[in-house]
Motif scaffolding. Sequence first.
Motif, PDB file in Angstrom:
ATOM      1  N   TYR A 110       0.838  -1.204   0.000  1.00 39.54           N
ATOM      2  CA  TYR A 110       0.000   0.000   0.000  1.00 39.54           C
ATOM      3  C   TYR A 110       0.867   1.245   0.000  1.00 39.54           C
ATOM      4  O   TYR A 110       1.705   1.437   0.885  1.00 39.54           O
ATOM      5  N   MET A 141      -4.240  -0.271   5.469  1.00 39.11           N
ATOM      6  CA  MET A 141      -2.901  -0.399   6.047  1.00 39.11           C
ATOM      7  C   MET A 141      -2.776  -1.674   6.869  1.00 39.11           C
ATOM      8  O   MET A 141      -1.782  -2.393   6.797  1.00 39.11           O
ATOM      9  N   SER A 144      -2.370  -4.821   4.765  1.00 33.54           N
ATOM     10  CA  SER A 144      -1.270  -4.827   3.800  1.00 33.54           C
ATOM     11  C   SER A 144      -0.060  -5.623   4.277  1.00 33.54           C
ATOM     12  O   SER A 144       0.241  -5.698   5.471  1.00 33.54           O
ATOM     13  N   VAL A 147       3.691  -1.254   3.849  1.00 36.04           N
ATOM     14  CA  VAL A 147       3.169   0.080   3.558  1.00 36.04           C
ATOM     15  C   VAL A 147       4.322   0.966   3.101  1.00 36.04           C
ATOM     16  O   VAL A 147       5.387   0.993   3.731  1.00 36.04           O
ATOM     17  N   ALA A 158       1.152   5.346   9.802  1.00 38.30           N
ATOM     18  CA  ALA A 158       0.926   3.989   9.296  1.00 38.30           C
ATOM     19  C   ALA A 158       1.365   2.923  10.294  1.00 38.30           C
ATOM     20  O   ALA A 158       0.792   1.832  10.352  1.00 38.30           O
ATOM     21  N   ASN A 162       0.331  -1.095  10.926  1.00 37.48           N
ATOM     22  CA  ASN A 162       1.121  -2.081  10.196  1.00 37.48           C
ATOM     23  C   ASN A 162       2.553  -2.086  10.736  1.00 37.48           C
ATOM     24  O   ASN A 162       3.116  -1.024  11.022  1.00 37.48           O
ATOM     25  N   VAL A 165       6.525  -0.790   7.687  1.00 36.52           N
ATOM     26  CA  VAL A 165       6.289   0.488   7.014  1.00 36.52           C
ATOM     27  C   VAL A 165       7.620   1.028   6.505  1.00 36.52           C
ATOM     28  O   VAL A 165       8.595   1.108   7.264  1.00 36.52           O
TER      29      VAL A 165
END
Length: 354
Positions: A110, A141, A144, A147, A158, A162, A165
């Motif tokens: 993402y 997020m 995913s 990210v 984020a 998640n 990142v």
Amino acid sequence: MKILILAPYPRKQAPSQRFRFEQYLEALDKNGIDYDYEPFIDEKTWKILHKPGKFVQKALGIINAFFRRLILILNLKPYSFVFIHREASHIGPPVFEWMIAKVFKKKMIYDFDDAIWLPNYSEHNKAFNKLKYYSKVKSIMGWSHKVSAGNAYLADFAKNFNQDVRVNPTTIDTVNYHNQIKDQDTGKVVIGWTGTLTTIKYLYAILPVIEELEKNYDFTFRVIANENPQFNLKSFSFKKWEKATEIEDLLSFNVGVMPLEEDQWAKGKCGFKALQYMSLGIPALVSPVGVNTDIVEHSKNGYICESTTDWFLYLEKLINEKQMRQTLGVNARKTIEEQFSVNSNTNNFLSLFD
């Protein structure tokens, strides 16, 4: 490896797509990574999307886009990764993202470059705003595999949803596109800004400064945008944004400005205006908001303006001092090449698909 790239708009049209990932498509090819690129809306809908009226045509374009997207999502078997820039569909809850991650169990990458969990829309599309589901960003997020965030502020947000990142900055192709350097040995100085109708509001903070400078100096204040803001200024000049003349139009600037307000939306911005100016050897004057202070080093490659007085003093200085514009511009170009260019960031981008 084969990747499916899902983006909101057609290829080579939207700045966020062009400077976030389209510049790396050649690198994917060179590294043996196959991909399919599928925009949500088609060319016909794109051309009218940000124009006033045409509600029926816009609605039909969106409905058609949903059907095409659904058929695509039902055929994900060939893909190792699904790379999503901003969202899989313009409106509605994250149904497609949920199907990709939870039903078909695909690894979703993402990518986003603004504080898009906050409402932000053009006046022409107010009717669609209630259908946007801004909160879906958090869910996407969480679902995913990785990210990709445009700056540290966005990455910190984020990380609440998640664990993997990556900061993937917006970058400039200094070899194939932004590959010219401004000649500061020109006649009348041009102070410039480029952007869209949704961000033009930030310019109002420095309009009194421009008006004050007009009393003593002969210069042009040029705005490049999708619509004419029709500022009541003696120095004002408008140029409609066109991709075909984008670089040529930017090179008309001697100085580039990027005023911002200290708000959540502005903190999420990735300094794109400053990056464009600086890549062409044009010194940038910016507000000390978000990533701007990471890009601009005060008095070396541009100026950071904390007050109205700063805006006046540094604009006045650059109107008068050609050599200073030249020196700052050379340093600005070097900064982009070393830290914010496609060449310097290619390996970082490719690591998303490890």
